[in-house]
Design a protein around this motif. Structure first.
Motif, PDB file in Angstrom:
ATOM      1  N   SER A  34       0.805  -1.210   0.000  1.00  0.00           N
ATOM      2  CA  SER A  34       0.000   0.000   0.000  1.00  0.00           C
ATOM      3  C   SER A  34       0.838   1.260   0.000  1.00  0.00           C
ATOM      4  O   SER A  34       0.567   2.173   0.763  1.00  0.00           O
ATOM      5  N   TRP A 408      -3.400   5.178   6.044  1.00  0.00           N
ATOM      6  CA  TRP A 408      -3.289   6.597   6.349  1.00  0.00           C
ATOM      7  C   TRP A 408      -1.840   6.932   6.621  1.00  0.00           C
ATOM      8  O   TRP A 408      -1.017   6.059   6.862  1.00  0.00           O
ATOM      9  N   GLN A 420      -3.328  12.404   6.127  1.00  0.00           N
ATOM     10  CA  GLN A 420      -3.998  11.950   4.915  1.00  0.00           C
ATOM     11  C   GLN A 420      -4.463  10.511   5.089  1.00  0.00           C
ATOM     12  O   GLN A 420      -3.813   9.719   5.760  1.00  0.00           O
ATOM     13  N   GLU A 422      -6.323   7.243   2.657  1.00  0.00           N
ATOM     14  CA  GLU A 422      -6.745   6.788   1.335  1.00  0.00           C
ATOM     15  C   GLU A 422      -8.067   6.049   1.492  1.00  0.00           C
ATOM     16  O   GLU A 422      -8.143   5.029   2.179  1.00  0.00           O
ATOM     17  N   TYR A 423      -9.080   6.563   0.862  1.00  0.00           N
ATOM     18  CA  TYR A 423     -10.437   6.084   1.095  1.00  0.00           C
ATOM     19  C   TYR A 423     -11.005   5.384  -0.134  1.00  0.00           C
ATOM     20  O   TYR A 423     -10.836   5.836  -1.271  1.00  0.00           O
ATOM     21  N   PHE A 430      -9.918   4.607  -5.300  1.00  0.00           N
ATOM     22  CA  PHE A 430      -9.408   5.166  -4.053  1.00  0.00           C
ATOM     23  C   PHE A 430      -9.091   6.636  -4.242  1.00  0.00           C
ATOM     24  O   PHE A 430      -8.690   7.067  -5.330  1.00  0.00           O
ATOM     25  N   GLU A 431      -9.272   7.395  -3.189  1.00  0.00           N
ATOM     26  CA  GLU A 431      -8.944   8.820  -3.229  1.00  0.00           C
ATOM     27  C   GLU A 431      -8.297   9.229  -1.911  1.00  0.00           C
ATOM     28  O   GLU A 431      -8.711   8.805  -0.840  1.00  0.00           O
ATOM     29  N   TRP A 432      -7.256  10.065  -2.012  1.00  0.00           N
ATOM     30  CA  TRP A 432      -6.605  10.589  -0.813  1.00  0.00           C
ATOM     31  C   TRP A 432      -7.377  11.799  -0.304  1.00  0.00           C
ATOM     32  O   TRP A 432      -7.690  12.707  -1.069  1.00  0.00           O
ATOM     33  N   ARG A 486      -2.116  15.150  -4.138  1.00  0.00           N
ATOM     34  CA  ARG A 486      -3.397  14.729  -4.689  1.00  0.00           C
ATOM     35  C   ARG A 486      -3.881  15.689  -5.754  1.00  0.00           C
ATOM     36  O   ARG A 486      -3.928  16.903  -5.556  1.00  0.00           O
ATOM     37  N   VAL A 494      -3.230   3.699  -4.940  1.00  0.00           N
ATOM     38  CA  VAL A 494      -1.994   3.218  -4.336  1.00  0.00           C
ATOM     39  C   VAL A 494      -1.737   1.800  -4.815  1.00  0.00           C
ATOM     40  O   VAL A 494      -2.581   0.927  -4.669  1.00  0.00           O
TER      41      VAL A 494
END
Length: 540
Positions: A34, A408, A420, A422-423, A430-432, A486, A494
């Motif tokens: 990751s 994170w 930060q 990562e969701y 995924f988005e930071w 980002r 990631v």
């Protein structure tokens, strides 16, 4: 002592509204996962530097967090004669001043590392002794080398989490403090602002203080107390109002630190109030619960001591308005419970509130839904909650569930520290999310605590079993960049296993480019959250 990867679950495409033998060495296996792929990084973010990159193979493992820096030096006088001067190097841990240590003591520390872990440590050598007096330029060069050494050392969790290292860091702090008395009194505030005072040694670590407190409060199982509650440093919420004393009437703490076992709470508090007090805005120690799901809380309501501790905090949160909004009928029931001193029923009514069991942090700036968005933030109920305003000034709440946060990290953007995570916004997307805040380390520790609870429930372990797992240490990684990594228009994906197994850190060749590094270790909080791997299409 007391870092960071985890996971979470929402709906749709958007986030929904110890003592051990001296020769014992913890064997730890590490792999890289990751982290941002180097090729992707070089193509997309040339200014994006990975300073630290290790994650555990075992997803049920634990680690402790510590960020070390040596930003400057100071000149001190020998205690033996009161005349001879020497240079001491200022050690900062987790963003706070820890102690000023002379070179010879740091050199002895490095020799200990060499004896115990010569086959494991990979990184810059500790600066050698010199036979001549150093000029200011040479002193600063030595400082930089010491900083890089520490920062490389704590990237090896099997070294950083060894009890000898924890003991030495505590020793640095105690020796630097130069206490005039060995025995002291320590004030600790309970959840409702009521003060309890314990007798302790200046040198008592956080774990020792927690055990003393558990005994005074009447807890039969001290381990359960330690893993359901945390010792924090806090201050008043209004920075413009001086806070010289704490009472139940004004108790609404803004948490500033989560104290770990490499430090003495007495010394940490004293030092903080000497160095970081502004306009009478003093720090104080307080106990806060680390229970993030009401089901866990429900399971210990048969223990009167636990009930009393949780009730104190719940009532104070209610009085401070932190549980609002509450429907009229439920609020009437809660008031009736308070009048009858029916603690259990009061807590069960609290369990019906979606606003219960949160730690409210300082307002900050985030890049969701767009860069520079002011937001209010709180951690609890196994999620991170951001409250922003839409274009019409109406509040908008976004929930980021802990089981859907894959990783994170703490990043350094020029001189600014950010948090930060990562969701997983949707399947394979995924988005930071970046939070510009001075509470980044605290956020990481709180999120780890949430992850620990999820893992505990997932594995159905006893407290004793979980504590044993917590002795297995891993780490996370921190990044430094001159701009936000980002692109607000495009999610960052990631890529796993980006660094070769033969170089677990994957960044040692770039050490000469670093001004500073921040790294992490911790005491009893998981690196990864098993729940993330269990997400199915139905969860999306």
């Amino acid at each position: 002592m007391v870092s960071s990867s985890a996971m979470a679950r929402t709906y749709g495409d958007k986030p929904s509204t110890s003592s051990m033998e001296e020769d014992l060495e913890i064997e730890v296996s590490m792999r890289n996962a990751s982290i941002i792929d180097h090729q992707y990084q070089s193509e997309q973010h040339k200014d994006h530097k990975v300073l630290n990159a290790f994650n555990p193979t075992d997803k049920t493992s634990y680690s402790d967090m510590i960020h070390i820096d040596v930003p400057d030096t100071r000149t001190l006088v020998e205690r033996s004669d009161g005349v001879t001067k020497y240079t001491a190097y200022n050690i900062h841990i987790n963003g706070w001043y820890h102690g000023s240590v002379r070179f010879s003591h740091l050199y002895e520390f490095a020799e200990l590392i060499k004896q115990k872990f010569s086959q494991r440590y990979k990184g810059p050598e500790f600066p050698a002794k010199k036979l001549f007096k150093l000029d200011p330029k040479a002193i600063d060069e030595r400082r930089q080398k010491i900083a890089k050494y520490f920062q490389a050392m704590v990237q090896h969790p099997e070294i950083a989490r060894h009890y000898l290292i924890e003991k030495k860091l505590l020793g640095f702090q105690i020796d630097s403090f130069r206490a005039t008395s060995q025995y002291v009194s320590l004030d600790i505030y309970l959840g409702n602002g009521e003060k309890t005072t314990i007798k302790c040694l200046v040198s008592d670590s956080t774990m020792e203080i927690m055990r003393i407190l558990a005994e005074k409060l009447g807890f039969h199982n001290k381990d359960e107390f330690i893993y359901h509650f945390g010792l924090f440093m806090g201050k008043g919420r209004d920075p413009t109002v001086a806070c010289y004393s704490v009472t139940p009437d004004n108790f609404n703490p803004l948490l500033t630190r989560f104290l770990r076992n490499f430090e003495s709470p007495f010394v940490s508090l004293s030092t903080a109030n000497q160095k970081y007090n502004e306009n009478g805005h003093y720090n104080f120690l307080c106990i806060r619960k680390l229970i993030w799901d009401t089901r866990i809380e429900e399971s210990i309501l048969d223990d009167g001591v636990f009930v009393d501790m949780i009730y104190r905090q719940a009532v104070q949160d209610y009085k401070n308005g932190n549980l609002a909004p509450i429907k009229d009928d439920l609020e009437y029931k809660m008031k009736q419970c308070m009048q009858r001193n029916d603690k259990i029923m009061f807590l069960r009514n609290c369990h019906l509130l979606p606003t219960y069991s949160y730690e409210i942090l300082s307002p900050c700036s985030c890049d969701y839904p767009k860069p520079g968005t002011p937001c209010e933030i709180k951690f609890g109920r196994r999620q991170v909650v951001l409250t922003t305003q839409d274009e019409f000034g109406n509040p908008k709440t976004s929930l980021f569930r802990a089981t859907r946060i894959r990783v994170w990290r703490i990043t350094q953007i020029m001189e600014k520290i950010s948090f930060q995570f990562e969701y997983l916004m949707a399947k394979d997307t995924f988005e930071w999310i970046t939070l510009d805040t001075d509470q980044a380390i605290l956020m990481s520790l709180l999120l780890q605590s949430i992850g620990s609870e999820i893992l505990y429930e997932h594995n159905n372990m006893t407290i004793e079993q979980q504590v044993m797992k917590e002795k297995q240490s891993k780490g996370n990684y921190v990044e430094k960049t001159s701009k936000l990594p980002r692109d607000p228009k495009k999610p960052i994906i990631v890529l796993k296993n980006a660094v070769e197994e033969t170089d677990p850190l994957g960044v040692m060749e770039h050490y000469h480019n670093y001004n500073r590094m921040l790294t992490t270790i911790s005491d009893g909080i998981p690196q990864r959250n098993q729940a993330f791997t269990d997400i199915t299409n139905d969860d999306l």
